[in-house]
Design a protein around this motif. Structure first.
Motif, PDB file in Angstrom:
ATOM      1  N   THR A   1       0.430  27.215  27.221  1.00 38.06           N
ATOM      2  CA  THR A   1      -0.673  27.587  28.102  1.00 38.06           C
ATOM      3  C   THR A   1      -1.961  27.363  27.327  1.00 38.06           C
ATOM      4  O   THR A   1      -1.948  27.313  26.097  1.00 38.06           O
ATOM      5  N   ARG A   2      -3.045  27.208  28.023  1.00 31.48           N
ATOM      6  CA  ARG A   2      -4.323  26.992  27.353  1.00 31.48           C
ATOM      7  C   ARG A   2      -5.343  27.996  27.877  1.00 31.48           C
ATOM      8  O   ARG A   2      -5.833  27.864  28.991  1.00 31.48           O
ATOM      9  N   SER A   3      -5.616  28.992  27.070  1.00 26.40           N
ATOM     10  CA  SER A   3      -6.602  30.005  27.427  1.00 26.40           C
ATOM     11  C   SER A   3      -7.015  30.731  26.160  1.00 26.40           C
ATOM     12  O   SER A   3      -6.291  30.731  25.164  1.00 26.40           O
ATOM     13  N   SER A   4      -8.164  31.355  26.207  1.00 31.91           N
ATOM     14  CA  SER A   4      -8.595  32.158  25.063  1.00 31.91           C
ATOM     15  C   SER A   4      -7.824  33.477  25.048  1.00 31.91           C
ATOM     16  O   SER A   4      -7.169  33.857  26.022  1.00 31.91           O
ATOM     17  N   THR A   5      -7.947  34.177  23.950  1.00 33.10           N
ATOM     18  CA  THR A   5      -7.250  35.464  23.823  1.00 33.10           C
ATOM     19  C   THR A   5      -7.675  36.431  24.915  1.00 33.10           C
ATOM     20  O   THR A   5      -6.837  37.105  25.524  1.00 33.10           O
ATOM     21  N   LEU A   6      -8.952  36.493  25.206  1.00 32.35           N
ATOM     22  CA  LEU A   6      -9.438  37.456  26.194  1.00 32.35           C
ATOM     23  C   LEU A   6      -9.139  37.028  27.621  1.00 32.35           C
ATOM     24  O   LEU A   6      -8.971  37.874  28.504  1.00 32.35           O
ATOM     25  N   ASP A   7      -9.052  35.726  27.854  1.00 33.64           N
ATOM     26  CA  ASP A   7      -8.772  35.234  29.206  1.00 33.64           C
ATOM     27  C   ASP A   7      -7.279  35.183  29.524  1.00 33.64           C
ATOM     28  O   ASP A   7      -6.894  35.092  30.694  1.00 33.64           O
ATOM     29  N   MET A   8      -6.455  35.218  28.503  1.00 34.22           N
ATOM     30  CA  MET A   8      -5.014  35.048  28.703  1.00 34.22           C
ATOM     31  C   MET A   8      -4.394  36.253  29.417  1.00 34.22           C
ATOM     32  O   MET A   8      -4.605  37.405  29.018  1.00 34.22           O
ATOM     33  N   ALA A   9      -3.625  35.983  30.453  1.00 27.78           N
ATOM     34  CA  ALA A   9      -2.886  37.051  31.132  1.00 27.78           C
ATOM     35  C   ALA A   9      -1.680  37.442  30.293  1.00 27.78           C
ATOM     36  O   ALA A   9      -1.014  36.587  29.700  1.00 27.78           O
ATOM     37  N   LEU A  10      -1.392  38.727  30.240  1.00 25.98           N
ATOM     38  CA  LEU A  10      -0.247  39.175  29.447  1.00 25.98           C
ATOM     39  C   LEU A  10       1.066  38.617  29.985  1.00 25.98           C
ATOM     40  O   LEU A  10       2.005  38.409  29.219  1.00 25.98           O
ATOM     41  N   ASP A  11       1.123  38.356  31.285  1.00 27.09           N
ATOM     42  CA  ASP A  11       2.321  37.731  31.842  1.00 27.09           C
ATOM     43  C   ASP A  11       2.520  36.328  31.270  1.00 27.09           C
ATOM     44  O   ASP A  11       3.660  35.885  31.022  1.00 27.09           O
ATOM     45  N   ASP A  12       1.417  35.610  31.021  1.00 28.47           N
ATOM     46  CA  ASP A  12       1.518  34.282  30.413  1.00 28.47           C
ATOM     47  C   ASP A  12       2.014  34.387  28.976  1.00 28.47           C
ATOM     48  O   ASP A  12       2.832  33.583  28.530  1.00 28.47           O
ATOM     49  N   TRP A  13       1.499  35.359  28.241  1.00 27.44           N
ATOM     50  CA  TRP A  13       1.971  35.601  26.868  1.00 27.44           C
ATOM     51  C   TRP A  13       3.475  35.828  26.864  1.00 27.44           C
ATOM     52  O   TRP A  13       4.210  35.210  26.088  1.00 27.44           O
ATOM     53  N   GLN A  14       3.932  36.694  27.758  1.00 32.25           N
ATOM     54  CA  GLN A  14       5.345  37.043  27.777  1.00 32.25           C
ATOM     55  C   GLN A  14       6.214  35.854  28.155  1.00 32.25           C
ATOM     56  O   GLN A  14       7.281  35.640  27.565  1.00 32.25           O
ATOM     57  N   ARG A  15       5.756  35.046  29.103  1.00 31.01           N
ATOM     58  CA  ARG A  15       6.560  33.895  29.529  1.00 31.01           C
ATOM     59  C   ARG A  15       6.681  32.875  28.404  1.00 31.01           C
ATOM     60  O   ARG A  15       7.772  32.319  28.180  1.00 31.01           O
ATOM     61  N   VAL A  16       5.605  32.621  27.681  1.00 32.51           N
ATOM     62  CA  VAL A  16       5.674  31.690  26.556  1.00 32.51           C
ATOM     63  C   VAL A  16       6.637  32.212  25.496  1.00 32.51           C
ATOM     64  O   VAL A  16       7.445  31.457  24.945  1.00 32.51           O
ATOM     65  N   MET A  17       6.578  33.491  25.195  1.00 32.82           N
ATOM     66  CA  MET A  17       7.503  34.069  24.223  1.00 32.82           C
ATOM     67  C   MET A  17       8.948  33.984  24.724  1.00 32.82           C
ATOM     68  O   MET A  17       9.874  33.680  23.958  1.00 32.82           O
ATOM     69  N   ASP A  18       9.146  34.255  26.003  1.00 29.42           N
ATOM     70  CA  ASP A  18      10.497  34.227  26.560  1.00 29.42           C
ATOM     71  C   ASP A  18      11.122  32.838  26.454  1.00 29.42           C
ATOM     72  O   ASP A  18      12.308  32.702  26.154  1.00 29.42           O
ATOM     73  N   VAL A  19      10.333  31.798  26.708  1.00 34.91           N
ATOM     74  CA  VAL A  19      10.864  30.432  26.671  1.00 34.91           C
ATOM     75  C   VAL A  19      10.940  29.903  25.242  1.00 34.91           C
ATOM     76  O   VAL A  19      12.001  29.478  24.771  1.00 34.91           O
ATOM     77  N   ASN A  20       9.829  29.946  24.523  1.00 32.94           N
ATOM     78  CA  ASN A  20       9.755  29.284  23.222  1.00 32.94           C
ATOM     79  C   ASN A  20      10.544  30.004  22.138  1.00 32.94           C
ATOM     80  O   ASN A  20      11.247  29.364  21.347  1.00 32.94           O
ATOM     81  N   LEU A  21      10.413  31.315  22.080  1.00 31.92           N
ATOM     82  CA  LEU A  21      11.085  32.083  21.028  1.00 31.92           C
ATOM     83  C   LEU A  21      12.442  32.593  21.486  1.00 31.92           C
ATOM     84  O   LEU A  21      13.469  32.312  20.862  1.00 31.92           O
ATOM     85  N   ASN A  22      12.463  33.334  22.589  1.00 29.55           N
ATOM     86  CA  ASN A  22      13.736  33.906  23.038  1.00 29.55           C
ATOM     87  C   ASN A  22      14.718  32.828  23.451  1.00 29.55           C
ATOM     88  O   ASN A  22      15.926  32.956  23.214  1.00 29.55           O
ATOM     89  N   GLY A  23      14.223  31.751  24.062  1.00 27.66           N
ATOM     90  CA  GLY A  23      15.116  30.651  24.428  1.00 27.66           C
ATOM     91  C   GLY A  23      15.788  30.044  23.212  1.00 27.66           C
ATOM     92  O   GLY A  23      16.984  29.727  23.230  1.00 27.66           O
ATOM     93  N   THR A  24      15.030  29.884  22.128  1.00 24.85           N
ATOM     94  CA  THR A  24      15.607  29.379  20.882  1.00 24.85           C
ATOM     95  C   THR A  24      16.651  30.343  20.343  1.00 24.85           C
ATOM     96  O   THR A  24      17.750  29.940  19.934  1.00 24.85           O
ATOM     97  N   LEU A  25      16.322  31.617  20.345  1.00 23.16           N
ATOM     98  CA  LEU A  25      17.277  32.631  19.872  1.00 23.16           C
ATOM     99  C   LEU A  25      18.551  32.621  20.707  1.00 23.16           C
ATOM    100  O   LEU A  25      19.661  32.667  20.160  1.00 23.16           O
TER     101      LEU A  25
END
Length: 247
Positions: free
Chosen positions: A93-117
């Protein structure tokens, strides 16, 4: 080089993942491809089979643990086991820290990190039982140095993938399982094709070799780490980025 080896590649529908799957097949491996678009996976599986090796495909969301379990179970049934796992599935995703939705943060973590795990945990019992294997995680240069075009979630997720890679390498070494990561820099892709000339020139200015990489070049690095030439390499996060980050 990889004759009689059996591989799974996540996130293989297009781009780097697709190139990795084809390069593994050209090196002689049987390849199961994973992604979210069934029609692209079917086409890729047919292209792999045309190279004279076995192929299979499975669609699903890497954020769901069952997807990884199903992929490993299917590969084990069709190929007899898994020798190579490449965790390539990822989103940005492309957004600044303050503009980023927490749902976007969680989805990136779920795919990139948790998916790898999920995929690593699914494949490790079989690799342990057979006495070895190779895992290659596709990370990013952004894991090592910030980039203004990547949201905080992307860099943080890939930095976590790098740590997971090193942790698994240490933990699994006694079982003959080698775990490494590749950190690509800017690579020609569907996304970069949309850049305007001004932005492309600014990106190129930051690449010492003066050009973007190709998916095939990243795939060659992955094939090396999946093959016998890397049998004394584990826990490494290999930069394949034209010198945009050096360590």
């Amino acid at each position: 080089m990889l004759a009689e080896k059996r591989a799974i590649v996540s996130g293989a529908s297009r781009g780097i993942g697709r190139a990795i799957a084809l390069q593994l097949a050209r090196a002689g491996a049987d390849v199961m491809v994973h992604g979210t678009r069934a029609e692209l996976l079917q086409e890729l599986a047919a292209e792999i089979a045309a190279l004279g090796v076995r192929s299979a495909w499975i669609a699903g969301d890497v954020a769901q643990e069952q997807t990884a379990r199903d992929a490993v179970a299917q590969a084990t049934e069709e190929f007899g086991g898994v020798d190579i796992l490449v965790c390539n599935a990822g989103i940005n995703t492309r957004s600044s820290t303050l503009d980023m939705a927490l749902d976007d943060w969680q989805r990136v973590m779920d795919v990139n990190l948790n998916g790898t795990l999920h995929f690593c945990r699914a494949v490790l019992p079989g690799m342990i039982a057979q006495g070895g294997g190779k895992i290659v995680n596709v990370s990013s240069t952004t894991a090592k140095t910030p980039h203004k075009n990547a949201a905080p979630a992307y860099g943080a997720s890939k930095a976590a993938v790098n740590y997971l890679t090193q942790h698994l390498a240490r933990e699994m070494a006694p079982h003959g399982i080698f775990v490494n990561a590749v950190c690509p820099g800017p690579v020609e892709s569907d996304m970069t094709a949309q850049w305007d000339d001004d932005y492309r020139q600014r990106v190129l200015a930051g690449v010492p070799i003066g050009r973007l990489g190709t998916p095939e070049q990243i795939a060659e690095t992955v094939v090396f780490l999946a093959g016998p030439g890397s049998d004394f390499i584990t826990g490494e996060t290999v930069n394949a980025n034209g010198g945009t980050y050096m360590n």
